[in-house]
Design an enzyme around this catalytic site. Structure first.
Site, PDB file in Angstrom:
ATOM      1  N   HIS A 145       0.848  -1.188   0.000  1.00  0.00           N
ATOM      2  CA  HIS A 145       0.000   0.000   0.000  1.00  0.00           C
ATOM      3  C   HIS A 145       0.887   1.244   0.000  1.00  0.00           C
ATOM      4  CE1 HIS A 145       0.507  -0.888   4.400  1.00  0.00           C
ATOM      5  NE2 HIS A 145       0.967   0.350   4.319  1.00  0.00           N
TER       6      HIS A 145
HETATM    7  C1  T46 Z   1       2.847   0.742   6.912  1.00  0.00           C
HETATM    8  C2  T46 Z   1       3.633  -0.490   7.156  1.00  0.00           C
HETATM    9  C3  T46 Z   1       5.102  -0.228   7.309  1.00  0.00           C
HETATM   10  C4  T46 Z   1      -4.357  -0.735  13.452  1.00  0.00           C
HETATM   11  O1  T46 Z   1      -5.459  -1.000  13.975  1.00  0.00           O
HETATM   12  N1  T46 Z   1      -3.639   0.332  13.884  1.00  0.00           N
HETATM   13  C5  T46 Z   1      -2.432   0.671  13.346  1.00  0.00           C
HETATM   14  O2  T46 Z   1      -1.808   1.647  13.784  1.00  0.00           O
HETATM   15  C6  T46 Z   1      -1.928  -0.126  12.262  1.00  0.00           C
HETATM   16  C7  T46 Z   1      -0.605   0.215  11.611  1.00  0.00           C
HETATM   17  C8  T46 Z   1      -2.664  -1.195  11.829  1.00  0.00           C
HETATM   18  N2  T46 Z   1      -3.864  -1.495  12.430  1.00  0.00           N
HETATM   19  C9  T46 Z   1      -4.601  -2.699  11.996  1.00  0.00           C
HETATM   20  C10 T46 Z   1      -5.109  -2.678  10.567  1.00  0.00           C
HETATM   21  C11 T46 Z   1      -5.082  -4.129  10.177  1.00  0.00           C
HETATM   22  O3  T46 Z   1      -6.269  -4.762  10.609  1.00  0.00           O
HETATM   23  O4  T46 Z   1      -3.704  -3.802  12.075  1.00  0.00           O
HETATM   24  C12 T46 Z   1      -3.917  -4.697  11.006  1.00  0.00           C
HETATM   25  C13 T46 Z   1      -2.647  -4.908  10.203  1.00  0.00           C
HETATM   26  O5  T46 Z   1      -2.357  -3.699   9.480  1.00  0.00           O
HETATM   27  P1  T46 Z   1      -1.754  -3.692   7.998  1.00  0.00           P
HETATM   28  O6  T46 Z   1      -2.281  -4.834   7.248  1.00  0.00           O
HETATM   29  O7  T46 Z   1      -1.974  -2.323   7.415  1.00  0.00           O
HETATM   30  O8  T46 Z   1      -0.199  -3.923   8.327  1.00  0.00           O
HETATM   31  P2  T46 Z   1       1.059  -3.872   7.365  1.00  0.00           P
HETATM   32  O9  T46 Z   1       2.181  -4.506   8.077  1.00  0.00           O
HETATM   33  O10 T46 Z   1       0.720  -4.377   6.010  1.00  0.00           O
HETATM   34  O11 T46 Z   1       1.376  -2.284   7.202  1.00  0.00           O
HETATM   35  C14 T46 Z   1       1.768  -1.518   8.328  1.00  0.00           C
HETATM   36  C15 T46 Z   1       1.031  -0.182   8.375  1.00  0.00           C
HETATM   37  O12 T46 Z   1      -0.377  -0.398   8.300  1.00  0.00           O
HETATM   38  C16 T46 Z   1       1.407   0.756   7.259  1.00  0.00           C
HETATM   39  O13 T46 Z   1       0.976   2.068   7.565  1.00  0.00           O
HETATM   40  O14 T46 Z   1       3.339   1.670   6.272  1.00  0.00           O
HETATM   41  O15 T46 Z   1       3.175  -1.269   8.266  1.00  0.00           O
END
Ligand code: T46
Length: 139
Positions: free
Chosen positions: A50
C-alpha cells in the site's frame, strides 16, 4: 530518491552497551503521533502493499532484518533494514512492501499521524493513477 531518506541514529555507547535516543522533531523530522511494531512475521510473508496519501513514517528494525521494497511511481528501490542504528524515512505517496523477515525481526514504526484507513491506497493501479496525476503525466 524522492520522498525516501535514510536516517543514521547516533549511538550513545559505552562499555555497558549501546543506546539510541529518539526525539520528536530532532532526529525524527515530524511530530510522532503513533508508534507500532511488527513482530512474529513469517519469512515467506509480504506485508504492506500500500501507499499513504499523507502519512510520514520512520521504520527501524530493532532486531533481525527485513527488506523494504519502495516504489514512488517513477522509481523503485529496495532497502535491507538490519540495524537499529538505521531509520528508513518514508514520506507520502510511496508504495511499500516488506518481505524476508528473519525469525526474530521486530520492526518499529514511528508515524506522523493516528491510524486512519482513509489515508491508505491499497490498490496499485489507483496508486499509479494518483502519482501520474501528481507528476502531470497522462495515464
Ligand atoms: C505501513 C507499514 C510499514 C491498526 O489498527 N492500527 C495501526 O496503527 C496499524 C498500523 C494497523 N492497524 C490494523 C489494521 C489491520 O487490521 O492492524 C492490522 C494490520 O495492518 P496492515 O495490514 O496495514 O499492516 P502492514 O504490516 O501491512 O502495514 C503496516 C502499516 O499499516 C502501514 O501504515 O506503512 O506497516
Amino acid at each position: 530518491m524522492k520522498n525516501i531518506e535514510i536516517i543514521n541514529f547516533e549511538i550513545k555507547g559505552d562499555s555497558r552497551g549501546s543506546l539510541i535516543s529518539i526525539e520528536n522533531l530532532k532526529n525524527i523530522p515530524f511530530d510522532i503521533k503513533r508508534i507500532y511494531y511488527i513482530f512474529n512475521t513469517l519469512d515467506d510473508v509480504i506485508r504492506g502493499k500500500h501507499a499513504h496519501k499523507k502519512l510520514e513514517q520512520v521504520l527501524i528494525c530493532l532486531s533481525g532484518s527485513c527488506y523494504i521494497d519502495l516504489d514512488t511511481g517513477i522509481e523503485k528501490t529496495s532497502f535491507l533494514l538490519d540495524s537499529p542504528q538505521k531509520g528508513l524515512y518514508i514520506k507520502d505517496m510511496v508504495w511499500r512492501e516488506m518481505r524476508n523477515f528473519s525469525s526474530n525481526t521486530v520492526l518499529l514504526v514511528l508515524a506522523s499521524d493516528f491510524y486512519n484507513e482513509n489515508d491508505y491506497i491499497r490498490n496499485y493501479e489507483s496508486f499509479i493513477l494518483e502519482t501520474n496525476k501528481l507528476n502531470g503525466k497522462n495515464s
